[in-house]
Motif scaffolding. Structure first.
Motif, PDB file in Angstrom:
ATOM      1  N   ALA A  89      -1.816  17.291 -10.092  1.00 44.44           N
ATOM      2  CA  ALA A  89      -1.270  18.122  -9.014  1.00 44.44           C
ATOM      3  C   ALA A  89      -2.278  19.162  -8.552  1.00 44.44           C
ATOM      4  O   ALA A  89      -2.435  19.420  -7.361  1.00 44.44           O
ATOM      5  N   SER A  99      -4.764  17.823  -6.167  1.00 49.17           N
ATOM      6  CA  SER A  99      -4.189  17.104  -5.023  1.00 49.17           C
ATOM      7  C   SER A  99      -4.286  17.938  -3.753  1.00 49.17           C
ATOM      8  O   SER A  99      -3.964  19.135  -3.743  1.00 49.17           O
ATOM      9  N   THR A 139      -0.796  19.329  -2.911  1.00 49.95           N
ATOM     10  CA  THR A 139      -0.443  20.576  -3.611  1.00 49.95           C
ATOM     11  C   THR A 139      -1.095  21.780  -2.956  1.00 49.95           C
ATOM     12  O   THR A 139      -0.435  22.789  -2.666  1.00 49.95           O
ATOM     13  N   GLU A 184       3.894  16.678  -6.870  1.00 43.74           N
ATOM     14  CA  GLU A 184       2.734  17.446  -6.416  1.00 43.74           C
ATOM     15  C   GLU A 184       3.155  18.547  -5.450  1.00 43.74           C
ATOM     16  O   GLU A 184       2.676  19.693  -5.533  1.00 43.74           O
ATOM     17  N   VAL A 207       5.054  21.344  -7.421  1.00 40.44           N
ATOM     18  CA  VAL A 207       4.112  22.218  -8.127  1.00 40.44           C
ATOM     19  C   VAL A 207       3.490  23.214  -7.142  1.00 40.44           C
ATOM     20  O   VAL A 207       3.322  24.401  -7.441  1.00 40.44           O
ATOM     21  N   GLY A 208       3.162  22.734  -5.951  1.00 39.47           N
ATOM     22  CA  GLY A 208       2.606  23.624  -4.930  1.00 39.47           C
ATOM     23  C   GLY A 208       3.574  24.740  -4.550  1.00 39.47           C
ATOM     24  O   GLY A 208       3.169  25.904  -4.400  1.00 39.47           O
TER      25      GLY A 208
END
Length: 570
Positions: A253, A256, A259, A328, A331-332
């Motif tokens: 993540a 990414s 993210t 992802e 998580v962002g």
């Protein structure tokens, strides 16, 4: 959870927006320009940043995750880390998120809609018409609105649009209004009838009378706010924010583009977009920041608007079917919430320490100290317990408070004093300013309180001929009174009170000050007396102190107030 209970969350947001439009900050359309432009750039810039990092592919569908703000979390963070007394900043940010939320819900309902069912859309339209008719007809009972909103939700669910649209639109359609004097008087009569005859029928009538006074919008907000804040949003977070970080998921993540598109869009895009929007609107003189709010505080609030959370998580669930992309993006969102809060805290600290922006509220201290040689007072002029009221002779709630204040002054006795100052709200009460001058003209002849009582007793008759009639009823010199009505010195006297009200943070009537501090909240006699005791302590009768009867003998009924040009009080 997402298609059912969250609709109540969006319903409450819609109710808040409608109330602001009908009774709150957005009633003054001049206050809309700055937050509207700031919100527009605070939506556009984050989306552009996200799409710059994720221009193609399925990841690009997540652009909507960076445009919304979680109003509850953002305002909570501002309350914890922002300036002391952030009332004005909170109102500005709430106004800004009104447009933010409308845009986010529109994106949810349109950009992430499934196949559209036009028959269901027709039912939605019929429900909206029904809500409009209920509001126009002044229906105050809950169940017709509840049934209509339930059908609207079902129709939206079947239409292919996201049900959150039903919540927001329904909230916008539920009417909000100030209590009318007739409804308040009717409820009071019903309550008195119940007090005299405490029977079930009388109790039900009194209950219905009280319900009619408060709009359906505000009653629903009071009922739903605890459920949405303490149950629905936390359960939504548990249902949607869970991420399994094992097996290299966190590492993937953090490398990414999806993210980081979410993180940079929310943290940098929101702060920069809102900040630039405020600068642009104020430099072009399209509007001003709220009184008491500095740009540093706005920038701190803008940074905290990067806490997307509820809105962002909901859009992520709609945008992505791939669990990897969902993880992802989630998580962002979580990382952005932490960074946005930290950035906002840092900006608030800089604004406070470098620019002295420690508070963001209207003034709350009495700007002009009490002066019994000038002010109109009841009670003991030398008393420590002081209650100051800014009032408007055409304001029905000021009129209703008159009897209560006389009772409170009686209860304070020689230990307290009540001060009356003018705050005619000329934009809504066209006769209030002339009535204030009439009271001052009567004060020149030693009868301010007599005119005061007549003006409040006849609030619907305040034309010049009426004022002359009241002067005749009080036995005043009519020629002198008529001349004084046109005396610019008395108009300046009223304007001076209005200026002191503005400088003290009074924006409506009645506004009370206990001592030198503005009182907030209910202003019934019991609350005001309790606040006086809290501030000054419970006074003790001093040996040799004059009695209330002695004061009445010396100063006339209710205390003295000769006003400018009259002999000074004994």
């Amino acid at each position: 959870m997402n298609d059912g209970l969250m609709v109540l969350f969006f319903l409450v947001l819609g109710l808040e927006v409608r109330r602001e439009l009908s009774m709150g900050e957005l009633t003054d359309r001049r206050r809309i320009a700055v937050p509207l432009i700031a919100a527009a750039l605070g939506i556009a810039l984050p989306a552009m940043i996200f799409l710059a990092l994720n221009p193609t592919g399925e990841a690009a569908r997540g652009w909507g995750a960076v445009i919304g703000t979680d109003t509850a979390f953002m305002l909570g963070a501002v309350a914890l880390a922002g300036p002391r007394c952030p009332a004005q900043l909170r109102i500005f940010l709430l106004t800004l998120t009104v447009f933010d939320d409308i845009a986010a819900v529109s994106v949810i309902g349109i950009a992430y809609a499934d196949n559209i069912n036009f028959a269901a859309l027709a039912v939605m339209g019929a429900c909206l018409v029904a809500l409009a008719l209920l509001g126009r007809a002044g229906v105050w009972r809950t169940w017709p609105y509840g049934v209509t909103v339930f059908v609207l939700w079902l129709a939206t669910l079947m239409s292919g649009l996201h049900p959150s649209v039903a919540g927001m639109i329904a909230g916008l359609m539920i009417p909000a209004h100030e209590p009318t004097r007739d409804d308040v008087d009717s409820a009071t009569s019903l309550f008195r009838a119940f007090r005299q005859s405490p029977l079930p029928d009388s109790g039900q009538q009194a209950q219905r009378g009280l319900q009619r006074v408060v709009s359906i919008n505000e009653r629903w907000q009071v009922a739903l706010h605890p459920w949405t804040s303490y149950f629905i949003v936390p359960v939504f977070a548990l249902a949607n924010a869970g991420v399994a970080l094992g097996g290299g998921v966190l590492t993937d993540a953090l490398t990414s583009r999806l993210t980081w598109g979410v993180v940079i869009g929310l943290v940098v895009g929101k702060a920069a977009g809102i900040g630039l929007g405020v600068l642009l609107a104020t430099r072009l003189r399209l509007g001003d920041l709220p009184e008491g709010v500095g740009f540093g505080q706005v920038l701190g609030g803008a940074a905290m608007s990067g806490i997307g959370f509820t809105m962002s998580l909901l859009i992520i669930g709609l945008a992505f079917d791939d669990p990897v992309l969902q993880t992802e993006a989630t998580v962002g969102v979580l990382l952005a919430a932490v960074l946005a809060a930290a950035l906002g805290f840092a900006i608030f600290q800089i604004a406070a320490r470098v620019f002295g922006q420690t508070e963001a509220s209207l003034p709350y201290l009495l700007s002009e100290p009490v002066d019994v040689s000038r002010d109109h007072y009841r009670g003991n002029p030398d008393a420590e317990l002081t209650l100051v009221e800014y009032a408007d002779f055409e304001c029905p709630f000021c009129g209703d408070a008159t009897g209560m204040l006389e009772d409170l002054t009686e209860r304070m006795g020689v230990n307290g004093r009540y001060i009356f100052r003018h705050l005619p709200l000329t934009d809504v009460h066209p006769h209030a300013f002339d009535a204030a001058i009439a009271a001052e003209a009567a004060a020149r002849q030693g009868n301010f309180w007599g005119m005061h009582n007549l003006l409040f007793a006849h609030q619907d008759r305040l034309e010049r001929d009426d004022l002359l009639g009241y002067a005749a009823e009080l036995g005043l010199d009519l020629d002198r009174f008529a001349t004084d009505l046109d005396d610019e010195a008395l108009a300046d006297r009223v304007r001076a009170d209005m200026q002191s009200a503005h400088d003290s943070g009074a924006r409506g009537t009645p506004t009370f000050f206990v001592g030198d501090r503005r009182h907030t909240g209910p202003y019934d006699a019991g609350r005001l007396e309790a606040e006086l005791v809290r501030v000054f302590g419970r006074p003790e009768r001093r040996p040799g102190a004059i009695s209330t009867d002695d004061m009445r003998h010396r100063h006339g009924p209710g205390g003295s107030d000769p006003g400018p040009g009259a002999p000074a009080a004994d």
